[in-house]
Design an enzyme around this catalytic site. Structure first.
Site, PDB file in Angstrom:
ATOM      1  N   LYS A  42       0.905  -1.656  -0.021  1.00 55.89           N
ATOM      2  CA  LYS A  42       0.058   0.106   0.371  1.00 55.89           C
ATOM      3  C   LYS A  42       0.802   1.031   0.186  1.00 55.89           C
ATOM      4  O   LYS A  42       0.539   2.619  -0.287  1.00 55.89           O
ATOM      5  CB  LYS A  42      -0.966  -0.171   1.451  1.00 55.89           C
ATOM      6  N   SER A 283      -2.501 -12.193   3.876  1.00 59.04           N
ATOM      7  CA  SER A 283      -2.469 -12.724   2.282  1.00 59.04           C
ATOM      8  C   SER A 283      -1.584 -13.060   1.605  1.00 59.04           C
ATOM      9  O   SER A 283      -2.118 -13.820   0.785  1.00 59.04           O
ATOM     10  CB  SER A 283      -3.592 -11.517   1.873  1.00 59.04           C
TER      11      SER A 283
HETATM   12  N1  PMP Z   1      -3.125  -7.815   1.994  1.00 64.15           N
HETATM   13  C1  PMP Z   1      -3.090  -6.987   2.089  1.00 64.15           C
HETATM   14  C2  PMP Z   1      -2.399  -7.703   3.891  1.00 64.15           C
HETATM   15  C3  PMP Z   1      -3.479  -5.957   1.715  1.00 64.15           C
HETATM   16  O1  PMP Z   1      -3.453  -4.496   2.661  1.00 64.15           O
HETATM   17  C4  PMP Z   1      -3.890  -5.259   0.885  1.00 64.15           C
HETATM   18  C5  PMP Z   1      -4.721  -3.687   0.321  1.00 64.15           C
HETATM   19  N2  PMP Z   1      -6.182  -3.953   1.072  1.00 64.15           N
HETATM   20  C6  PMP Z   1      -3.725  -6.320   0.056  1.00 64.15           C
HETATM   21  C7  PMP Z   1      -3.436  -7.401   0.351  1.00 64.15           C
HETATM   22  C8  PMP Z   1      -4.450  -5.817  -1.071  1.00 64.15           C
HETATM   23  O2  PMP Z   1      -3.685  -5.214  -2.649  1.00 64.15           O
HETATM   24  P1  PMP Z   1      -5.152  -3.817  -2.990  1.00 64.15           P
HETATM   25  O3  PMP Z   1      -5.917  -2.785  -2.842  1.00 64.15           O
HETATM   26  O4  PMP Z   1      -4.034  -3.857  -4.630  1.00 64.15           O
HETATM   27  O5  PMP Z   1      -5.882  -5.398  -4.343  1.00 64.15           O
END
Ligand code: PMP
Length: 492
Positions: A42, A283
């Site tokens: 981010k 994630s």
């Molecule tokens: N994994 C984590 C831990 C995140 O904080 C985010 C962002 N919200 C994402 C994945 C996904 O990224 P994006 O917002 O670019 O889809």
């Protein structure tokens, strides 16, 4: 490398091959977004939306920036705003982990909490109200094209450069806002058309994979998507389809979805740490799980790249670290005792004292435990995202056993450490420190293994009958309810 300021260090993250978790003959790589200055993907979005708003004039010098976020976005924005001199207000539900609040405040941001009961939509409503009342700039990460554009300009080009002269067969990502997905996929489609784009989603929340369109409230705002269920893969799959993610669907960028169980995502994160030395969040574990799933059927020599959005350090107070103890365990004590000096025997009084203090009677918490146990035939003292809690929940659900769940880590229990007090009162009553704990008809059954075992032996059926709960809980084998990695291997 020398830089003028920290913002210049955003991006250009390394791609690392994983050697032990991948099947033989298939090359699985991970792109480590934890190498960004605030340790998440981010940072890219935060820098991009602020600089785009500076260029368009939407953000004036010294104007306050505001955003609703649970974590990485707020932390990235706090860094960018600190460096550029914009005041930042982050609006966050009280239920998100304390360390995130403190991180943002450490970077100079103001954190305004909203009641957990109002969820994401309440958090957003408060943000809009504050922005409108005070004339603050809202970054709107879920629909801001600058978010996706940044990934087209940086992340995608980094990937193409690192695979130059090679074939990238699969690119695997989760999505939160969909910024990474849309921004990278659009460039890959154009410049690497043979690359299959794979999206990982929580298997219990197939919001995109379901194909069900995003429903709207009468006032045009997003309603909760019917396929959404709470899951532990923080930062991904929210309860609505963000515009940027929908754009990726509409453009047919997504070649396949892989549903990932939350427990498996955490397990992969642990395996990456313990077997590859790669320390990433949940994630990332989910994307890794999806990549390994793809690898199973990929042709020999295939190259697979999965996105790792953040560091594991952001999850110290979450279920990812549940099984990691603070004190020395038996094995560690044995190591300590294997040589004469520096042993803890003499100092053992200190921890004992501490635990005696913890055990000081807390009448209110003890009374709460008593009434929960007395007032409900079946009570589960639980942690929302603990895999062992899920095991019990899964078994109760399948057997149709109605139960009352006391979620000690839920929003309502976080205030003034109420959850901690209840947990200590529970421990004082049962002499068991682990969660979950199950009571039937006032009788303490035990934790996950004991409860599952009680079904095997028939004790559960007997206790349920005694408590007047009518269910068909004929004794059976409960091993399938255990977390995935504890299950018998036969199924592969
Ligand atoms: N994994 C984590 C831990 C995140 O904080 C985010 C962002 N919200 C994402 C994945 C996904 O990224 P994006 O917002 O670019 O889809």
């Amino acid at each position: 490398m020398k830089y003028d300021n920290i913002l210049q260090t955003v991006g250009r993250t390394p791609i690392v091959r994983i050697s032990k978790l991948a099947p033989e003959g298939v090359n699985v790589f991970v792109k480590l977004e934890s190498f960004n200055p605030m340790s998440s993907v981010k940072d890219r979005m935060a820098l991009a939306v602020i600089e785009a708003a500076e260029r368009s004039g939407a953000l004036k010098p010294g104007q306050t920036v505001i955003e609703a976020t649970s974590g990485n976005t707020g932390i990235g924005l706090a860094m960018v705003c600190a460096q550029k001199g914009y005041p930042l207000v982050v609006v966050m539900a009280e239920s998100f982990s304390i360390e995130r609040r403190r991180l943002m405040r450490f970077l100079g941001a103001k954190v305004v909490l909203t009641p957990a009961a109002l969820k994401g939509t309440g958090m957003l409503a408060k943000t809009i109200e504050l922005a409108e009342t005070h004339g603050w700039f809202m970054t709107r990460q879920f629909e801001n094209e600058a978010n996706a554009d940044m990934h087209s300009r940086t992340t995608a080009l980094e990937i193409l450069a690192d695979f130059e002269g090679e074939r990238l067969d699969y690119w695997v990502t989760g999505y939160g806002t969909g910024g990474t997905l849309k921004g990278v996929a659009r460039v890959l489609r154009e410049r690497s058309p043979h690359t299959r784009i794979i999206v990982s989603e929580a298997d219990n929340a197939p919001v995109l994979a379901s194909g069900i369109p995003q429903p709207h409230n009468p006032d045009g705002t997003n309603a909760s998507h019917p396929s959404f269920r709470p899951h532990p893969i923080q930062g991904t799959t929210t309860d609505f389809i963000p515009k940027l993610a929908q754009d990726a669907v509409d453009a047919k960028y997504i070649d396949a979805f892989v549903g990932v169980d939350g427990a498996l995502a955490m397990q992969r994160s642990r395996e990456l740490a313990q077997r590859e030395g790669i320390f990433v969040g949940i994630s990332a574990g989910a994307a890794c799980a999806a990549a390994l799933e793809i690898a199973k059927n990929a042709p020999k020599g295939a190259n697979i790249l999965a996105m790792m959005p953040d560091t594991g350090e952001r999850y110290l107070s979450t279920p990812l670290f549940d099984s990691v103890q603070t004190d020395m365990n038996a094995e560690e004590l044995a190591i300590s005792r294997s040589t004469p000096s520096g042993q803890f025997e003499a100092a053992a009084a200190a921890p004992a004292q501490a635990s005696a203090m913890q055990m000081r009677p807390d009448g209110e918490a003890a009374a709460f435990v008593e009434s929960a146990v007395r007032d409900h035939a079946v009570v589960l003292f639980a942690l929302k995202w603990c895999e062992f809690t899920w095991s019990v929940r899964r078994m109760f659900a399948e057997l149709g056993i109605p139960y009352h769940s006391v979620d000690l880590d839920s929003g309502a229990f976080q205030k003034d450490d109420w959850g901690g007090r209840v947990r200590r009162a529970l421990q004082a009553r049962t002499s068991v420190a682990t969660i979950p704990q199950v009571f039937v008809g006032g009788e303490f059954i035990g934790g996950t293994s004991e409860t599952l075992d009680a079904w095997r032996t028939g004790r559960l059926s007997a206790e349920l009958a005694r408590a007047g709960v009518e269910v068909e809980a004929e004794p059976g084998d409960p091993s399938r309810f255990l977390p995935a990695w504890l299950q018998p291997r036969a199924a592969g």
